[in-house]
Design an enzyme around this catalytic site. Structure first.
Site, PDB file in Angstrom:
ATOM      1  N   SER A  21     -12.647  -5.234  31.114  1.00 24.29           N
ATOM      2  CA  SER A  21     -12.120  -4.021  31.749  1.00 24.29           C
ATOM      3  C   SER A  21     -12.988  -2.785  31.482  1.00 24.29           C
ATOM      4  O   SER A  21     -13.197  -1.978  32.401  1.00 24.29           O
ATOM      5  CB  SER A  21     -10.681  -3.764  31.294  1.00 24.29           C
ATOM      6  OG  SER A  21      -9.838  -4.754  31.830  1.00 24.29           O
ATOM      7  N   THR A  66      -2.593  -5.826  27.922  1.00 27.76           N
ATOM      8  CA  THR A  66      -2.852  -7.254  28.097  1.00 27.76           C
ATOM      9  C   THR A  66      -2.114  -8.049  27.038  1.00 27.76           C
ATOM     10  O   THR A  66      -1.290  -7.507  26.285  1.00 27.76           O
ATOM     11  CB  THR A  66      -4.379  -7.519  28.137  1.00 27.76           C
ATOM     12  OG1 THR A  66      -4.599  -8.885  28.490  1.00 27.76           O
ATOM     13  CG2 THR A  66      -5.057  -7.232  26.804  1.00 27.76           C
ATOM     14  N   LYS A  70       2.869  -7.199  27.360  1.00 30.11           N
ATOM     15  CA  LYS A  70       3.322  -6.651  28.649  1.00 30.11           C
ATOM     16  C   LYS A  70       4.832  -6.420  28.709  1.00 30.11           C
ATOM     17  O   LYS A  70       5.295  -5.508  29.398  1.00 30.11           O
ATOM     18  CB  LYS A  70       2.867  -7.561  29.791  1.00 30.11           C
ATOM     19  CG  LYS A  70       1.356  -7.500  29.964  1.00 30.11           C
ATOM     20  CD  LYS A  70       0.834  -8.362  31.075  1.00 30.11           C
ATOM     21  CE  LYS A  70      -0.695  -8.272  31.046  1.00 30.11           C
ATOM     22  NZ  LYS A  70      -1.325  -8.948  32.161  1.00 30.11           N
ATOM     23  N   GLY A 134       3.003 -21.045  33.528  1.00 27.45           N
ATOM     24  CA  GLY A 134       3.176 -19.965  32.555  1.00 27.45           C
ATOM     25  C   GLY A 134       4.354 -19.090  32.933  1.00 27.45           C
ATOM     26  O   GLY A 134       4.680 -18.936  34.120  1.00 27.45           O
ATOM     27  N   ALA A 135       5.000 -18.552  31.919  1.00 19.82           N
ATOM     28  CA  ALA A 135       6.126 -17.648  32.167  1.00 19.82           C
ATOM     29  C   ALA A 135       6.038 -16.457  31.222  1.00 19.82           C
ATOM     30  O   ALA A 135       7.043 -15.888  30.820  1.00 19.82           O
ATOM     31  CB  ALA A 135       7.447 -18.389  31.986  1.00 19.82           C
ATOM     32  N   GLY A 136       4.802 -16.089  30.856  1.00 18.34           N
ATOM     33  CA  GLY A 136       4.581 -14.925  30.023  1.00 18.34           C
ATOM     34  C   GLY A 136       4.412 -13.681  30.889  1.00 18.34           C
ATOM     35  O   GLY A 136       4.776 -13.668  32.072  1.00 18.34           O
ATOM     36  N   GLY A 137       3.840 -12.635  30.301  1.00 21.01           N
ATOM     37  CA  GLY A 137       3.698 -11.367  31.006  1.00 21.01           C
ATOM     38  C   GLY A 137       2.886 -11.477  32.289  1.00 21.01           C
ATOM     39  O   GLY A 137       3.197 -10.809  33.282  1.00 21.01           O
ATOM     40  N   GLY A 249     -10.429 -15.764  36.866  1.00 20.77           N
ATOM     41  CA  GLY A 249      -9.589 -14.589  37.041  1.00 20.77           C
ATOM     42  C   GLY A 249     -10.342 -13.280  37.170  1.00 20.77           C
ATOM     43  O   GLY A 249      -9.734 -12.195  37.110  1.00 20.77           O
TER      44      GLY A 249
END
Ligand code: NDP
Length: 286
Positions: A21, A66, A70, A134-137, A249
């Site tokens: 970033s 990140t 989140k 995935g089920a995170g942020g 990504g």
């Protein structure tokens, strides 16, 4: 030359050393002439809020958030955009003053991912069968935007199946409004025939194997890992070995960064030349 203090932004997380970033925002600065500095802010796992408060007191104007903060960032925001409220996760904070209403939380991950798939990878999502891991942020942040792109189905699979189920439940009304079938499960027995795999787990970050069977995907499917850089190599090799179109990504990262820049500075930079320059720097396949 201006003697005004420079506006400071950062990517806040743990780890953050791998984050590109700062390079992306340096290119946005070169392109737009906006006067700002973008840094990495490594936050202790039990010290996220204290790190952000310290950064804001030292001239920080906002940050990207990140892994793994989140959800905590969502709770820290005094105000949230509708997409961040739906996600329950925030990846962009703008440190607005109390008079302005307090810290503003938004989520640009979903827009970034959808733009990368539809625009950069030229795969329109409408009508596709999508397998999201995935089920995170990260997955929470993208699910609403994926639904809005109207695929036929999104199957959400996570190591802890209860978290996938909770995300599906919180997005059920939104999915019904868009005519999208939503399902949740663990990582085993996810079914077959998917056109698109999105790996939103942090498995690649920790060097773990792709957490789903290749038999779940159609030949020629697009297989995208939200990870990028050397840590995505294993996933891209796995995709190539099974005849899928592999994608990392990086495009999502650049697109969400462009949206973050808009939220902070009120102007959207050009993302295509920045993505091309980053790919040349990293010399990795898309
Ligand atoms: P979180 O820590 O919030 O969630 C991690 C997720 O990964 C959970 O669903 C967890 O499952 C799962 N997981 C972790 N390790 C494994 C494993 N070995 N096998 C299977 N599942 C695993 O992280 P985020 O959601 O914030 O981030 C996920 C990834 O996405 C990171 O690598 C991050 O760098 C990347 N990312 C990239 C972006 C981009 O712009 N390119 C934007 C956002 C994220 P469980 O719930 O069972 O613990």
């Amino acid at each position: 030359m201006s003697t005004e203090p420079i506006d400071r932004y950062a990517v806040a997380g743990n780890p953050v050393a791998h984050s590109r970033s700062p390079d992306i925002h340096a290119m946005f600065v070169a392109q737009t002439g906006e006067r700002l500095l973008y840094e990495r802010l490594l936050c202790p796992l039990d010290g996220f809020e204290a790190s952000l408060r310290g950064f804001a007191a030292a001239g920080g104007c906002g940050c990207n958030v990140t892994v793994p903060f989140k959800f905590e960032a969502h709770d820290l925001a005094a105000r949230r955009s509708p997409r961040a409220a739906l996600a329950g996760a925030v990846n962009v904070l703008r440190f607005d003053t109390e008079e302005q209403g307090g810290w503003f939380g938004d989520n640009s991950d979903g827009l970034g991912l959808v733009r990368d798939i539809e625009h950069n990878a030229a795969r329109p999502l409408a009508g596709l069968r999508v397998l999201l891991l995935g089920a995170g942020g990260a997955s929470a942040g993208v699910l609403g935007s994926l639904i809005a792109a109207r695929p036929a189905e999104i199957h959400l699979a996570n190591r802890s199946a209860d978290k996938a189920q909770a995300l599906v439940e919180s997005h059920a009304d939104w999915a019904a409004q868009h005519g999208v079938r939503l399902a949740a499960s663990g990582l085993e027995n996810v079914g077959a025939g998917f056109d698109l795999l999105i790996n939103g787990t942090s498995a690649s970050l920790s060097g773990a194997a792709v957490p789903v069977s290749a038999a779940a995907l159609k030949p020629g499917a697009l297989a995208l890992d939200m990870m990028y850089g050397p840590a995505a190599r294993g996933f891209l090799d796995w995709a190539a070995a099974h005849g899928f179109e592999g994608r990392d990504g990086l495009g999502m990262l650049v697109e969400q960064a462009g949206e973050s820049f808009l939220i902070w500075r009120g102007r959207r930079p050009e993302t295509a030349p920045v993505l091309a320059a980053l790919r040349a720097q990293l010399a990795v396949a898309p």
